[in-house]
Design an enzyme around this catalytic site. Structure first.
Site, PDB file in Angstrom:
ATOM      1  N   CYS A 203      12.420  -3.881 -12.684  1.00 39.52           N
ATOM      2  CA  CYS A 203      10.769  -3.728 -12.441  1.00 39.52           C
ATOM      3  C   CYS A 203      10.528  -5.011 -12.915  1.00 39.52           C
ATOM      4  O   CYS A 203       9.426  -5.284 -12.699  1.00 39.52           O
ATOM      5  CB  CYS A 203      10.057  -2.758 -12.974  1.00 39.52           C
ATOM      6  SG  CYS A 203      10.193  -2.466 -14.939  1.00 39.52           S
TER       7      CYS A 203
ATOM      8  N   CYS B 145       8.384   5.035  -9.599  1.00 38.56           N
ATOM      9  CA  CYS B 145       7.477   5.356  -9.247  1.00 38.56           C
ATOM     10  C   CYS B 145       7.833   6.076  -7.827  1.00 38.56           C
ATOM     11  O   CYS B 145       9.234   5.985  -7.331  1.00 38.56           O
ATOM     12  CB  CYS B 145       6.978   4.169  -8.062  1.00 38.56           C
ATOM     13  SG  CYS B 145       6.160   3.112  -9.784  1.00 38.56           S
TER      14      CYS B 145
ATOM     15  N   CYS C 249       9.967   4.067  -4.798  1.00 44.35           N
ATOM     16  CA  CYS C 249      10.775   3.543  -4.873  1.00 44.35           C
ATOM     17  C   CYS C 249      11.937   4.367  -6.079  1.00 44.35           C
ATOM     18  O   CYS C 249      13.170   3.913  -6.608  1.00 44.35           O
ATOM     19  CB  CYS C 249      10.254   2.843  -5.857  1.00 44.35           C
ATOM     20  SG  CYS C 249       9.637   1.290  -5.001  1.00 44.35           S
TER      21      CYS C 249
ATOM     22  N   CYS D 238       5.551  -6.241  -6.687  1.00 46.50           N
ATOM     23  CA  CYS D 238       4.159  -4.828  -6.502  1.00 46.50           C
ATOM     24  C   CYS D 238       4.175  -4.512  -8.619  1.00 46.50           C
ATOM     25  O   CYS D 238       3.482  -4.278  -8.955  1.00 46.50           O
ATOM     26  CB  CYS D 238       4.635  -3.705  -6.021  1.00 46.50           C
ATOM     27  SG  CYS D 238       3.636  -2.136  -6.063  1.00 46.50           S
ATOM     28  N   CYS D 239       5.663  -4.802  -8.243  1.00 40.71           N
ATOM     29  CA  CYS D 239       6.028  -4.318 -10.108  1.00 40.71           C
ATOM     30  C   CYS D 239       5.414  -5.035 -11.134  1.00 40.71           C
ATOM     31  O   CYS D 239       5.635  -4.685 -12.354  1.00 40.71           O
ATOM     32  CB  CYS D 239       7.380  -4.455 -10.367  1.00 40.71           C
ATOM     33  SG  CYS D 239       8.846  -2.812  -9.584  1.00 40.71           S
TER      34      CYS D 239
END
Length: 219
Positions: A210, A184, A187, A102-103
């Protein structure tokens, strides 16, 4: 590095016609570098990595800071991969099942593409923030022949606070609610008294970075 040293380094890059940019998460501690840059050259591109998962308070605060500091060149950097394609085999968004990927899609890949068009990435990492950052140098090679410039590397929480106080810098609105390291929304959690600042990010996962400061550094 103090203000004059940072100013001298940035002016040296400019005299060599280097294309500069900086990234900012617009957390309270991040504003020190932005304020310093606004005093040197307020046209340096300020890149906000807009993952689409930020707290709405962060986005509103970003706009307030840009106006207050007189920053002329805000870039809203978004991922190339749309959110409907950021799901695992069970249909869950990746932040819930694969936060590293995702990062990568939302942060690392977009900045990697940005490096192709720039020469120097002015980055506000501090050595006191994590074990990874403690090993960094003021100037380091990055992908695509670019350079990472870390002018805040030898600053610490005390020197950040002193600068904030001297120039009466604003604070992120969520800080008063217990959020000290703000990324985010899915998280990020509030900091407990026994936690280090960045432990509130990706809480309960074996993850502290990240990818921006691990993948985008030339080995």
């Amino acid at each position: 590095m103090n203000f004059e040293e940072i100013k001298s380094a940035i002016e040296s890059y400019m005299q060599k016609d280097k294309k500069l940019f900086t990234t900012s998460s617009f957390q309270s501690h991040s504003l020190v570098l932005l304020h310093i840059l606004s005093r040197i050259d307020n046209s340096i591109p300020i890149v906000f990595i807009n993952t689409g998962y930020h707290f709405p308070e962060t986005v509103a605060f970003r706009d307030k800071v840009v106006e207050e500091f007189g920053l002329k060149n805000l870039i809203d950097l978004r991922p190339d991969v749309p959110k409907f394609m950021q799901r695992d085999s069970e249909g869950r968004l990746l932040f819930a099942s694969d936060p590293d990927h995702c990062c990568y899609l939302n942060k690392t890949q977009p900045v990697d593409n940005l490096l192709l068009r720039h020469d120097v990435w002015i980055n506000g990492v501090r050595a006191d923030q994590s074990a990874v950052r403690k090993t960094m140098k003021v100037e380091q090679p990055a992908p695509h022949g670019t350079v990472r410039f870390h002018p805040m590397l030898d600053w610490n929480a005390k020197s950040i606070y002193q600068y904030q106080k001297e120039f009466d810098l604003p604070k992120h609105p969520l800080e008063s609610n217990g959020y000290l390291s703000i990324g985010c929304e899915p998280c990020t959690r509030k900091v407990d008294p026994e936690m280090m600042e960045r432990e509130a990010r990706w809480y309960g996962m074996n993850k502290t970075e990240c990818g921006l400061h691990t993948d985008l550094v030339s080995k």
